[in-house]
Design a protein around this motif. Structure first.
Motif, PDB file in Angstrom:
ATOM      1  N   CYS A  43       0.825  -1.191   0.000  1.00  0.00           N
ATOM      2  CA  CYS A  43       0.000   0.000   0.000  1.00  0.00           C
ATOM      3  C   CYS A  43       0.866   1.251   0.000  1.00  0.00           C
ATOM      4  N   ARG A 151      -1.966  -3.810  10.038  1.00  0.00           N
ATOM      5  CA  ARG A 151      -1.328  -4.796   9.167  1.00  0.00           C
ATOM      6  C   ARG A 151      -0.060  -4.218   8.590  1.00  0.00           C
ATOM      7  N   HIS A 164      -1.931   2.506   7.374  1.00  0.00           N
ATOM      8  CA  HIS A 164      -3.246   2.114   7.899  1.00  0.00           C
ATOM      9  C   HIS A 164      -3.132   1.647   9.354  1.00  0.00           C
ATOM     10  N   ASP A 171      -8.532   4.400   2.105  1.00  0.00           N
ATOM     11  CA  ASP A 171      -8.643   3.765   0.785  1.00  0.00           C
ATOM     12  C   ASP A 171     -10.027   4.041   0.215  1.00  0.00           C
ATOM     13  N   HIS A 226      -8.550   0.727  -6.065  1.00  0.00           N
ATOM     14  CA  HIS A 226      -8.809   1.808  -5.092  1.00  0.00           C
ATOM     15  C   HIS A 226      -7.698   2.851  -5.121  1.00  0.00           C
ATOM     16  N   HIS A 228      -5.319   4.997  -2.637  1.00  0.00           N
ATOM     17  CA  HIS A 228      -4.790   5.031  -1.272  1.00  0.00           C
ATOM     18  C   HIS A 228      -4.269   6.437  -0.999  1.00  0.00           C
TER      19      HIS A 228
HETATM   20 ZN    ZN Z   1      -4.310   1.911   1.535  1.00  0.00          ZN
END
Ligand code: ZN
Length: 238
Positions: A43, A151, A164, A171, A226, A228
């Protein structure tokens, strides 16, 4: 304050990351190099390891109060959340629950105030402007994949903590329009509709002016569906 306030209605330690949207078979179809780059990316892209000399902004009660005031000045209804720190390094400090920010955003949990402020401005200013300009309609709902998710980057053990995990990222997956259309990043970014493509690119670009890091489908395969946004070390806009 219960866990749902932090994880957007999902248990706070297993939210967005565990509901992966990236079928593994997609990766097997990609050329080897891309697989390697993707594995490194997650991410947050690997070039964006924290810059030398970059440190996260110091959080103080005074700064949190100023940030809350700025959010309310934008017209946002927010609820300040008590700081939480987890044994595994995750945290949600100086964070808020976005109660009402003009357009409903689904599935949002705790967001650090410093990320909530640019997000609220993007939602209240950029989204309506671009929806009218490109699609001649209003956005009545924004679908998110979540904000707080404890995570590692790429959801892979051993990787550093995703923004996150600090509630410092959001997101965004899709937009529901008043005329009934649903515009998703997954279908629209490289879709046939030039207006939809323009709308999504305009929102991506506008976000780059507000957040430290913005990733979309052109960043890597993990972001095919998506956007981010985060306020970690940047700038990075792809
Ligand atoms: Zn993200």
């Amino acid at each position: 304050m219960n866990a749902a306030d932090y994880g957007g209605g999902v248990s706070s330690l297993v939210p967005a990351g565990s509901r992966r949207r990236f079928p593994l078979r997609r990766h097997r179809l990609l050329p080897g190099l891309l697989v390697v780059l993707t594995a490194l990316a997650g991410c947050i892209p690997s070039p964006r390891a924290p810059r030398r000399g970059w440190t996260p902004p110091i959080e103080t009660p005074e700064r949190f109060r100023q940030c809350l005031a700025a959010l309310r000045a934008e017209g946002a209804q927010v609820e300040a959340l008590a700081d939480r720190r987890f044994d595994n390094g995750c945290s949600a400090t100086s964070a808020v629950k976005l109660v009402a920010i003009g357009i409903p955003v689904t599935n949002l949990g705790a967001v650090k105030c410093g990320a909530a402020l640019p997000f609220v401005r993007w939602v209240r200013q950029d989204v309506p402007t671009m929806a009218q300009r490109w699609l001649g309609s209003d956005v009545v709902r924004i679908e998110s994949f979540g904000s707080f998710a404890c995570r590692p980057v790429n959801n892979q053990a051993g990787n550093r903590l995703s923004e996150h995990g600090r509630a410092n990222a959001v997101d965004i997956a899709a937009f529901r329009l008043r005329d009934g259309r649903r515009i998703s990043v997954r279908d629209g970014w490289n879709g046939d509709d030039q207006q939809v493509r323009g709308f999504l690119r305009a929102l991506h670009k506008a976000a780059c002016g507000r957040f430290s890091v913005v990733l979309g489908p052109d960043a890597n395969a993990l972001h095919h569906d998506h956007f981010h946004f985060d306020m970690g070390s940047g700038p990075y806009c792809r």
